[in-house]
Every structure is written in C-alpha cells, then in structure tokens.
Write a protein that holds these residues in place. Sequence first.
Motif, PDB file in Angstrom:
ATOM      1  N   SER A 213       0.927  -1.279  -0.131  1.00  0.00           N
ATOM      2  CA  SER A 213       0.099  -0.330   0.402  1.00  0.00           C
ATOM      3  C   SER A 213       0.397   1.239  -0.055  1.00  0.00           C
ATOM      4  N   GLU A 214       1.971   0.726   0.085  1.00  0.00           N
ATOM      5  CA  GLU A 214       3.198   2.719   0.604  1.00  0.00           C
ATOM      6  C   GLU A 214       3.386   3.152  -1.438  1.00  0.00           C
ATOM      7  N   LYS A 215       3.448   4.010  -0.809  1.00  0.00           N
ATOM      8  CA  LYS A 215       3.821   4.508  -2.121  1.00  0.00           C
ATOM      9  C   LYS A 215       4.892   4.415  -2.429  1.00  0.00           C
TER      10      LYS A 215
ATOM     11  N   GLY B  79      14.605   9.106   7.866  1.00  0.00           N
ATOM     12  CA  GLY B  79      13.926   9.556   7.840  1.00  0.00           C
ATOM     13  C   GLY B  79      13.928  10.698   5.654  1.00  0.00           C
ATOM     14  N   PHE B  80      15.319  11.902   6.087  1.00  0.00           N
ATOM     15  CA  PHE B  80      15.173  11.864   5.186  1.00  0.00           C
ATOM     16  C   PHE B  80      16.308  11.356   4.139  1.00  0.00           C
ATOM     17  N   LEU B  81      16.726  11.021   4.484  1.00  0.00           N
ATOM     18  CA  LEU B  81      17.848  10.003   3.617  1.00  0.00           C
ATOM     19  C   LEU B  81      17.011   8.579   3.101  1.00  0.00           C
ATOM     20  N   VAL B  82      15.817   7.751   4.140  1.00  0.00           N
ATOM     21  CA  VAL B  82      15.299   7.216   4.039  1.00  0.00           C
ATOM     22  C   VAL B  82      14.403   7.251   2.149  1.00  0.00           C
ATOM     23  N   ASN B  83      14.552   8.234   1.648  1.00  0.00           N
ATOM     24  CA  ASN B  83      13.771   9.300   0.460  1.00  0.00           C
ATOM     25  C   ASN B  83      15.063   9.335   0.000  1.00  0.00           C
ATOM     26  N   GLN B  84      16.239   9.152   0.197  1.00  0.00           N
ATOM     27  CA  GLN B  84      17.393   9.938  -0.973  1.00  0.00           C
ATOM     28  C   GLN B  84      17.587   9.071  -1.161  1.00  0.00           C
ATOM     29  N   LEU B  85      17.442   7.257  -0.106  1.00  0.00           N
ATOM     30  CA  LEU B  85      17.898   6.778  -0.736  1.00  0.00           C
ATOM     31  C   LEU B  85      16.814   6.034  -2.090  1.00  0.00           C
ATOM     32  N   ARG B  86      15.691   6.078  -2.233  1.00  0.00           N
ATOM     33  CA  ARG B  86      15.157   5.252  -3.485  1.00  0.00           C
ATOM     34  C   ARG B  86      15.803   6.081  -3.879  1.00  0.00           C
ATOM     35  N   GLY B  87      15.286   4.990  -5.778  1.00  0.00           N
ATOM     36  CA  GLY B  87      16.044   5.217  -6.732  1.00  0.00           C
ATOM     37  C   GLY B  87      17.301   4.655  -6.528  1.00  0.00           C
ATOM     38  N   LEU B  88      17.979   3.846  -6.215  1.00  0.00           N
ATOM     39  CA  LEU B  88      19.412   2.838  -5.665  1.00  0.00           C
ATOM     40  C   LEU B  88      19.477   2.116  -6.450  1.00  0.00           C
TER      41      LEU B  88
ATOM     42  N   GLY C 248      11.055   1.698  -2.142  1.00  0.00           N
ATOM     43  CA  GLY C 248      10.485   1.893  -1.015  1.00  0.00           C
ATOM     44  C   GLY C 248      10.761   0.698  -0.019  1.00  0.00           C
ATOM     45  N   VAL C 249      10.267   1.169   1.397  1.00  0.00           N
ATOM     46  CA  VAL C 249      10.581   0.454   2.403  1.00  0.00           C
ATOM     47  C   VAL C 249       9.256   0.273   2.610  1.00  0.00           C
TER      48      VAL C 249
END
Lengths: 255, 463
Positions: free
Chosen positions: B145-147, B214-223, B251-252
């Motif tokens: 369900s996560e974006k 937090g912020f780094l999790v979003n940065q990780l997307r696209g790795l 995503g996580v």
Amino acid sequence: MTETDERDCILVKKLSKRYGTATGDPEVLRGVDLTVRRGEMLCLMGRSGSGKSTLLHIVGGLDREYEGSVSFFGEDFSRLSDQALANLRNQHIGFVFQAFHLLSHVSCLDNVLLPNAFSLSPLPQKEAKERARGALERVGLADKQKSRPGELSGGQKQRVAIARALFFHPQVLLCDEPTGNLDDVTGQQIIDLFSELHREGLTLVLVTHEPRVASATTRVVMLKNGRIAQDSETNDLPKTEPLVSHTATADETER
Amino acid sequence: MTFRQTGYLLVQSLLRTLRAFVLSVFGIAVGVSVLAFFLAMSLGMQKRVLHRIFPTDRIEVIPPKASVQDTGALGALGAISALVGGQKTLSKDVIETLRAHKDVEAVFPRLRVAFPVRGWGGERLVGRPIYTDLPIDGIDPAAVSEKTTPWEFKDYENAKNPFCTEDKNCPQGFFCSWDKNQCEPPVPVLISPTLLEFYNGSFARMYGLPRITGFLVNQLRGLLATAELGRSFVSRREAGRARQRKLVLVGVSDRAQTFGLTVPLAYVQRWNAEYAGEKAATEFSSLTVQVKPGRSATGVVETVRKLGFAIEDNGAEQAGLAVLLITALFVLTALSTLAVATLNVAHTFFRAIAERRHELGVMRAVGASRWDVLRLLLAESAVMGFVGGVIGVLVARLVALGIDRMSRSALPDFPFKPDSYFWFSGELVVGLVGFSMLLCVLGAAWPARNAARLSPAEALTAR
C-alpha cells in the motif's frame, strides 16, 4: 389519608417507642395520644428522659421506628416512602434545634438555601436567593448573609436556623430546646420571634425546660415516664408555680 | 437535588475536609500512576516495538514441516502421508479457500527465487560497490500500500518494450536487457523496515556508515544495483544462462521479506520457471494472510492447520507472552497499591461520615432522602477518584516523558529503538480515570450506605 378534624395538624395515636431491640430496653414513649391543632403554639415539657424530644422527632418524621400512628394533615407517616417523607419534611415542616445544626463550612445564605437543594421542585437559583435573603431579613440578619456560622453569636446562629426552617413557608415549626444554648436576653428574643410567627398563623411545637418559653405558648403538654401527665391551655396554669422542675441542665441532650 | 446544587455542596464539603481528601487522593494517584506507567509501557512496547518486528494482524502460512524427528507420532504420520500423497503445496486453491474465511481481509502469495542470484551496487550509499548474494522473493503488488518512487512497484517486462543493443539506445531511466535486446525499466525492489533497522543499529555503527532515517530513506529511493541471475559468489552452483537485471530501490515496506529484497511476484514466477522449472513458478513459498481489523487471527490459524499447513513461527507469540507476563506482574503490584488506596478511601469516608453525622442529619431534616445522601457521598468519592486518576495519569506521563528523553540522549542506537516506549492512548487514559473513580466509589459505598440508612433522628442526636 387518616380521618381527622380539619383543624388538626398532627394526630398521634397510641404512640410507643422503645430504643434498641432487647426486651429489657426502656420504653421511652408509652401509648401517647396527642393532637396538635392548626395555629397552635404547643409546648412539650418534662424531665430529661421523659420522651419529649423523641416525640418531637417522631411527629417531625425524623424517626420511623415506633408503634402506633402519626399523621400529618391526614398523611399517615407509615404509608409514606422515604422520598415522600423527605419531601414532606422539606415542604411542610421546619426544624429548629438546640445546637443550631448549621453547616459550618458554608455561608448563612447557603445554610438558609439548604432546603432548596433537596427539594423535588427547587426554586430557580435567583428566586431561591431572594427568598433566603428575605428569610434572613425576617430574623434580623440581613447583613450576615455572607458570614460563616463560626462568625456569629449563639442567638444569631439560632436565627439563621429559624430562617432556614422558614424557607419553604412550612405549616409547622418543630423546635427542640431552641433557647437551651442561649442566654436569657437572647433566648427572650428568640421566644419573641416565635410568638410573632405564631401570631402570623404558624403552628409551633416547642420542646423546652424553660418556664418562660412555656408561658409564651398557648398549650402545655407535660410528659412523665413516656406518658402525657398533663395537657392544658397556658391560661389554665397557675402563674406562680414553675411548670417543671429543673433536674437537667439546658444543654443536656435527650433521647 | 439538582446537579448544580449537588456540585456546590460537594465542593464545599471537599474543601472543608481538604486534608483527608488530599491524603486519599494521594494514595489513589500513586496507585493509578504506577498502573498507568506499566500499562502504557506494555502498550508502547507492543505497538511501537513488537508490532514492528512481529505484526500481529497478519500470519505467514507455510507448507507443512512434518518430520519424524520434530513432531513424534503425528509428525511421522504427516511425513508418511506426504510421501504417499505428495507434499501439500500452497496453490491458488488454498489462496481462494483462505480468502473465503470471514476473518480474512486479503491473502497475498509469496514466492522465493529458487536459484542463485548475486548482485552488486550501493556506491551512492557507502562510496564503493558491495558484492553479495541476494535473497529475493516476489510478492503480489496489491499487497503493497506504500507509495513507491521513482517507479511503481509492478511488473514492467513487456514484449512491446523498444529494441536496444546498449543502454544509450533506451529512454531516460530504462536499461537495455542484452539477452533479449529490449529496453526495460529496472526491477522495482522493496526492503523491509527491519532490514533498515538492523543496518542502522548494527551494520552502520560497525562500519562507520551513515544511518538511514527520515530524509535519507527518501534519498535512498532510486538507488540502483545489478543482479546476476543464476550465479553466486558463495556457491559454485550455477543455474541456466547468467543474465543481468538492473534493480532499483523504490521503497521501504513491512510487506517486504525481513532480510533480502522483494520484487513484484511476476518477475520471480518468470525467473523460477526459466531457471528452476514450472513447478517452482506455481507453488508458492508462503502466503501472507491479512486479518480484518479488530478480528482475531485465531480462527484463521485453526483453518490453516485444518488445511494441513503450518504458521511460520516468528517468535511473536513468545515475545508477546513475555511482555504480557512482565506487564501482568507490574499491574498486579499497581493493583495491590490501589487496593490499599481503596481501603484508605473507605477509612476516610467512615471517619468523615462519623464527623459529619450531625450535618447529614440536618440534610435529612430539611428534606434530603436516603438516596440524596448516598448520591452526595458517592459523588464526593467519584470526584476524589477523578482527581486522583487525573493526577496519577499525569505523573505517569511525566515520568514516561523523562524516560523517553533519557533514552534518546543517553542510550546508543539499537535495532528498533523507539522514540517512545510508552503509548498513552485516549482509551487508556479514560479507562484509568474511570477505574480510579470506580475504586473510590466502591471504597465509599459501604460507609455511604450506612450513612444513608441512618435515621435523621439518630444522626442528629449522635454524640
């Protein structure tokens, strides 16, 4: 409803009262018959332990443990529920006690308002306060509304208690040794106040040891060993003799 | 007696007996604060820690593991039946049966990759590529369900994808799959929060790597990383023709497998069919059964066992039981404190009523019924309970805040370290204050009843 003469206010028949349950317990009242007529100022006298306070409590609906019958304007107490009897006390009977029994933690005005707090049809707050102020004014304490009972003299406390008793314009005022804790002058003022209320048509029943109180009433009932020993109009009594011998101090609490 | 008049008499009466009131409230507040503290900690541990590690609203159904050694006679029977009738498998029929269960919200099949896969990547994270074998499984995208970004979590392989011979022939973000000369988006990958927690709590600390929150999790997307199918770094076992696929972290999600990568189910089905045979593509490794909100998983577990399958034991039951036992122990301690406090309330009321006999007699004389007296005294006790309850909850909340603050500043990071160990839910607070009021009312009930039964004459003439 009990059949009564329309002039009768309180009708007591064959009233007996024994404290406790053991057979050896003393009988305080023994088959008392008494009728209090409307507009009367009746005085109950007798030695300590003669049963006068007990009789007053029973006719005021404060004690339901008795034999015989007591009716108030035709209403037999034994047939009333606790709530109905409480409502009758609230609306039709006023009490004045020797020890005043004011709530020490609230003001005089709030003490006078107390009956309204337990009424089934209480007056609106504004109207109730007006009436309570009027009652205090009636007993000469208009300036003591906000005072606590601890700040008042004995006479003033008794006046507050009378104002409280008059709040719902009762039909009967029952007073148990109302001057017992007061000096002569203050006591006389209270007697004068009762006389004034009597002249206005209020029925009063007073328990007392004091002849001067008795002499202010219209009828004296003397109790002896739980029985009525004498029941006479005040005018019939010899003025020179004491109405009762003083064997107990005024502040002695009776059963 | 009107509410307003009751309130006035109540306040006046409580103010008059302030010392006794304060003492009783103190006892109640201590008991409630201890109870609130431990209940909130138990709820917090379950909600903020245990539920993250072991979600309780879902169960993982796995094929039966019957063996003579493990489960004795019944296991032996199961093993024999498996040999005779063949191993029970998690097929589409099983999924449909479970979906029909009244307590089941959804059933999502999982399929593990049945052949070796190795991979490399992570330069953006640690500065140099990491080489490792990759445990991969596939899950139905509907379970997530996560974006997800920058790609949706779905199957992108399509025969209509444009032709290519190298990456530069492909549109931005697409890569050329050389084995079939088609431009394709990278395979979307999910990782679990547990994996992230273990990275932060252990791996990052051990190797001095940045924590990912937090912020780094979003940065990780696209790795991006590269997976080589059919090959391994740790085993010489090879399967089929080695092929490379680009992977992209999108995503996580707690739907992802705990330790490994999770991709859309269709990829794994195709890869398994190619590298391990058709059977490996249709027999699911496990089924994630989502239980309906507010329903118990017990009925579902029973059905699963009747169907001949097992529930994966992830330790949730034991961990939950341990928390429950510890909580029960402390709650018992708090309840004994409250029992003493209730006795104290009873004592206070017995004493207060004895002192107030004349006052109660006067109330009766001026028109109070037995019920009025009872109501007034019980209302006083309820106010006592309310004040004690509120103070108790506030004290517990303050202590909890202090502990959380100390934990944040003084304790090192560890996996699943929560921001707060406590959960003061609205229901808990209301329940505790209500419980406190109930205890006080119970404590005052007997003395109040006695006072109400007293005749006005007795009350007035009492010495």
